[in-house]
Design a protein around this motif. Structure first.
Motif, PDB file in Angstrom:
ATOM      1  N   ILE A  50       0.393  -0.870  -0.063  1.00 41.71           N
ATOM      2  CA  ILE A  50      -0.200   0.467   0.217  1.00 41.71           C
ATOM      3  C   ILE A  50       0.534   1.456   0.162  1.00 41.71           C
ATOM      4  N   SER A  51       2.134   1.194  -0.210  1.00 42.70           N
ATOM      5  CA  SER A  51       3.426   2.342  -0.338  1.00 42.70           C
ATOM      6  C   SER A  51       3.496   3.547  -1.211  1.00 42.70           C
ATOM      7  N   SER A  52       2.350   2.871  -2.175  1.00 46.07           N
ATOM      8  CA  SER A  52       2.083   4.278  -3.635  1.00 46.07           C
ATOM      9  C   SER A  52       0.961   4.999  -3.413  1.00 46.07           C
ATOM     10  N   ILE A  53       0.116   4.590  -2.851  1.00 49.71           N
ATOM     11  CA  ILE A  53      -1.400   5.218  -2.642  1.00 49.71           C
ATOM     12  C   ILE A  53      -1.016   5.930  -1.298  1.00 49.71           C
ATOM     13  N   SER A  54      -0.324   5.535  -0.238  1.00 50.95           N
ATOM     14  CA  SER A  54      -0.200   5.878   0.963  1.00 50.95           C
ATOM     15  C   SER A  54       0.842   7.344   0.987  1.00 50.95           C
ATOM     16  N   THR A  55       1.860   6.917  -0.036  1.00 49.58           N
ATOM     17  CA  THR A  55       3.038   8.003  -0.231  1.00 49.58           C
ATOM     18  C   THR A  55       1.742   9.618  -0.987  1.00 49.58           C
TER      19      THR A  55
ATOM     20  N   LEU B  23      -0.373  10.991   1.446  1.00 52.10           N
ATOM     21  CA  LEU B  23       0.502  11.686   2.192  1.00 52.10           C
ATOM     22  C   LEU B  23       0.874  13.715   1.783  1.00 52.10           C
ATOM     23  N   ASP B  24       1.360  12.364   0.319  1.00 53.51           N
ATOM     24  CA  ASP B  24       1.926  14.403  -0.831  1.00 53.51           C
ATOM     25  C   ASP B  24       0.754  15.170  -0.283  1.00 53.51           C
ATOM     26  N   ASN B  25      -0.525  14.559  -0.945  1.00 54.66           N
ATOM     27  CA  ASN B  25      -1.282  15.715  -0.874  1.00 54.66           C
ATOM     28  C   ASN B  25      -1.898  16.005  -0.021  1.00 54.66           C
ATOM     29  N   MET B  26      -1.769  15.908   1.351  1.00 53.23           N
ATOM     30  CA  MET B  26      -2.788  15.826   2.862  1.00 53.23           C
ATOM     31  C   MET B  26      -3.104  17.281   2.733  1.00 53.23           C
ATOM     32  N   ALA B  27      -2.369  18.263   2.391  1.00 50.56           N
ATOM     33  CA  ALA B  27      -2.977  19.741   2.532  1.00 50.56           C
ATOM     34  C   ALA B  27      -4.282  19.912   1.894  1.00 50.56           C
ATOM     35  N   PHE B  28      -4.487  19.695   0.567  1.00 48.96           N
ATOM     36  CA  PHE B  28      -6.344  19.267   0.140  1.00 48.96           C
ATOM     37  C   PHE B  28      -6.645  18.852   1.599  1.00 48.96           C
ATOM     38  N   CYS B  29      -6.739  18.465   2.070  1.00 51.38           N
ATOM     39  CA  CYS B  29      -7.491  18.222   3.557  1.00 51.38           C
ATOM     40  C   CYS B  29      -8.131  19.303   3.995  1.00 51.38           C
ATOM     41  N   PHE B  30      -7.414  19.954   4.430  1.00 59.05           N
ATOM     42  CA  PHE B  30      -7.377  21.257   5.209  1.00 59.05           C
ATOM     43  C   PHE B  30      -8.118  22.860   4.735  1.00 59.05           C
ATOM     44  N   ILE B  31      -7.882  22.095   3.551  1.00 56.53           N
ATOM     45  CA  ILE B  31      -9.474  23.175   2.535  1.00 56.53           C
ATOM     46  C   ILE B  31     -10.131  23.590   2.638  1.00 56.53           C
TER      47      ILE B  31
END
Length: 122
Positions: A52-57, A60-68
């Motif tokens: 599951i490393s690909s989807i996890s990465t 995590l890389d796009n986590m900032a969109f969750c704060f919009i």
């Protein structure tokens, strides 16, 4: 195809967490239940971290969109919090610092336990 399987696994675990949460007689976040399910699957090696490393990465890389959305909500409700904005900022700063220290000491404790376990196995 591998990324689709990984995403389906993540969403399936999230769906299971929401289902379990809805069936409980008390309110409990489905996302927390989903994290516990994923943790158990990883610890028992039913799901390997490498699988599951690909989807996890990606997540995590796009986590900032969750704060919009929460940020937009704060801007929309500024009239309500304009009289207590300094308290809001103070609480955010204090909880950020507490989270930092809690995370640092948790990592330190886990590293200690891992090193201790490694020495016993030698």
């Amino acid at each position: 195809m591998n990324n689709i399987f990984q995403a389906a696994l993540f969403f399936g675990i999230c769906l299971a967490g929401d289902y379990i949460s809805a069936s409980l007689p008390f309110p409990f976040p489905g996302s927390v239940i989903a994290m516990v399910i994923l943790f158990i699957l990883l610890i028992t090696k039913a799901v390997k971290a490498k699988k599951i490393s690909s989807i996890s990465t990606f997540l995590l890389d796009n986590m900032a969109f969750c704060f919009i959305p929460p940020t937009v909500a704060i801007v929309n409700y500024f009239e309500i919090i304009k009289n207590v904005w300094w308290q809001f900022i103070l609480i955010c700063c204090i909880t950020t610092i507490l989270t930092f220290f809690a995370t640092a000491y948790t990592v330190k404790g886990v590293m200690y336990l891992m090193n201790k376990g490694g020495k016993d196995n030698d």
